[in-house]
Write an enzyme that holds these catalytic residues in place. Structure first.
Site, PDB file in Angstrom:
ATOM      1  N   ARG A  14       0.807  -1.220   0.000  1.00 22.78           N
ATOM      2  CA  ARG A  14       0.000   0.000   0.000  1.00 22.78           C
ATOM      3  C   ARG A  14       0.839   1.268   0.000  1.00 22.78           C
ATOM      4  NH1 ARG A  14      -4.340   1.239   4.035  1.00 22.78           N
ATOM      5  NH2 ARG A  14      -4.442   3.032   2.649  1.00 22.78           N
ATOM      6  N   LYS A  15       2.155   1.123  -0.098  1.00 22.51           N
ATOM      7  CA  LYS A  15       3.006   2.294  -0.139  1.00 22.51           C
ATOM      8  C   LYS A  15       3.123   2.826  -1.573  1.00 22.51           C
ATOM      9  CE  LYS A  15       3.765   1.954   4.280  1.00 22.51           C
ATOM     10  NZ  LYS A  15       2.851   0.886   4.689  1.00 22.51           N
ATOM     11  N   GLY A  16       3.707   4.020  -1.700  1.00 24.52           N
ATOM     12  CA  GLY A  16       3.782   4.659  -3.010  1.00 24.52           C
ATOM     13  C   GLY A  16       4.606   3.892  -4.007  1.00 24.52           C
TER      14      GLY A  16
END
Length: 382
Positions: A189-191
């Site tokens: 879910r990180k960039g």
């Protein structure tokens, strides 16, 4: 925006931006024969990521929690010590302190940013305090000028938990360079992501070497040993950990790092779309960004008025196949810590914040659909 989901499809809370270039990078690692950790792909990624963070050294690790654990150990943290930790964060930050045998002491956060309040930190410094772990909340850097001054004045270490912040800036400086040591996450879910992964970054060569050794059982890496023309037999002089990042994951991260600007720009367009469509909605406060920093928009957190039933809002969104969740945790109320501190701002955000879909694959139609559904849900849930 290049949409992942069409108007009638589900709109997930998060979605990784992975494609053919990442698959090609994985295939190249397969052909190389070195798929384990701390190999050539890891070394290349570490050099590239350190440059992106504006620091001299990066050590790729299995996840951000491992990175925080290693950073604390390299600082010599152990039983009897206290480490002040930003309260409004996923409990991995506090867990990393527990792993060392030390005690996490939770500091309240600012209501406007969700980042740790330097005044709250100052009030908690005591004779057993050895350091501070700030958190870049949902990708927004904390107040590092004040925190750095506090740490220097009291001879404490300062660690930047930059789990969500790759690509963010504070006063023109990139996340990772805002404290002497920082830890990043490459969770899905990180960039930028390789599914699971992380990195510790620093300008301190000796500190980086200590982290690297602890991450690989307490040994020099097998890749380095394999390059020797002799037969080095390593000696274990301390118990390290198996916290290495695989070269498969590192290869994915090398591609993701090249795409970081475009992925951040896509998230910024989503945030701008929400701002245009939701500004003025009664019962909802939108997130803001101070003028001296930028955020990665890892999450888009709206704060509901106390009279709005968050559970009913969430149920309505999920009935429309729109992903949502609470913001993050008020760590001090989690039973695992048995914390004595009270953090009223963090506790209030924990009760009232709601995460709505935020990722680089959202289309304009997706954003409009979420905004319409949220508006309707709030109006019907007061």
């Amino acid at each position: 925006m290049a949409g992942k989901s069409g108007a009638a499809a589900a709109v997930p809370l998060g979605w990784p931006s992975l494609g053919a270039a990442e698959l090609d990078a994985v295939a190249a690692v397969f052909r190389s024969g070195w798929v384990a950790g701390a190999g050539p792909a890891c070394r290349a990624f570490e050099e590239e990521f350190a440059r992106a963070c504006g620091v001299g050294h990066a050590v790729a690790v299995a996840n951000c929690t491992a990175g925080l654990h290693l950073a604390l150990l390299a600082h010599g943290v152990g039983a009897g010590d206290e480490v002040i930790v930003a309260d409004y964060t996923f409990p991995a930050t506090g867990h990393a302190v527990l792993y060392t045998g030390a005690t996490p002491v939770f500091a309240d956060v600012r209501a406007d940013t969700g980042t740790v309040d330097p005044d709250a930190v100052a009030a908690l410094i005591g004779p057993r305090t050895v350091g501070i772990v700030a958190v870049d909340a949902a990708g927004l850097p904390a107040d590092y000028a004040e925190l750095g001054e506090l740490a220097a004045r009291h001879d404490l270490f300062l660690i930047e938990d930059a789990a969500c912040a790759a690509g963010a800036t504070y006063r023109g400086r990139p996340a990772g360079s805002l404290a002497p040591v920082a830890a990043f996450s490459f969770h899905g879910r990180k960039g930028i992501t390789c599914g699971e992964g992380g990195a510790v970054v620093t300008d301190d060569a000796a500190f980086a070497a200590k982290v690297r050794k602890l991450a690989a059982f307490g040994l020099e890496s097998a890749w380095n040993r394999a390059a020797s023309t002799e037969l080095p037999v390593p000696v274990f002089d301390e118990a390290g950990y198996n916290y290495k990042l695989s070269d498969i994951a590192a290869a994915i991260m090398r591609v993701q790092l090249t795409r970081l600007p475009e992925l951040l720009a896509a998230r910024a367009r989503v945030a701008q779309g929400y701002a245009e469509l939701l500004t003025g909605l009664d019962g909802v406060a939108l997130p803001g960004v101070p003028d001296d920093r930028t955020t990665t928009w890892q999450s888009y957190l709206v704060t509901l008025d106390p009279g709005v039933d968050r559970g009913r809002v969430a149920a309505h969104l999920r009935e429309q196949e729109i992903g949502c969740n609470f913001g993050t945790y008020a760590s001090h109320v989690q039973p695992v810590y048995g914390a004595r501190e009270t953090c009223p701002v963090s506790a209030d955000l924990f009760r009232r914040q709601l995460a709505v879909p935020m990722h680089a694959e959202l289309s304009e139609a997706d954003v409009e659909r979420v905004a319409i559904a949220l508006r309707k849900a709030v109006e019907n849930s007061s």
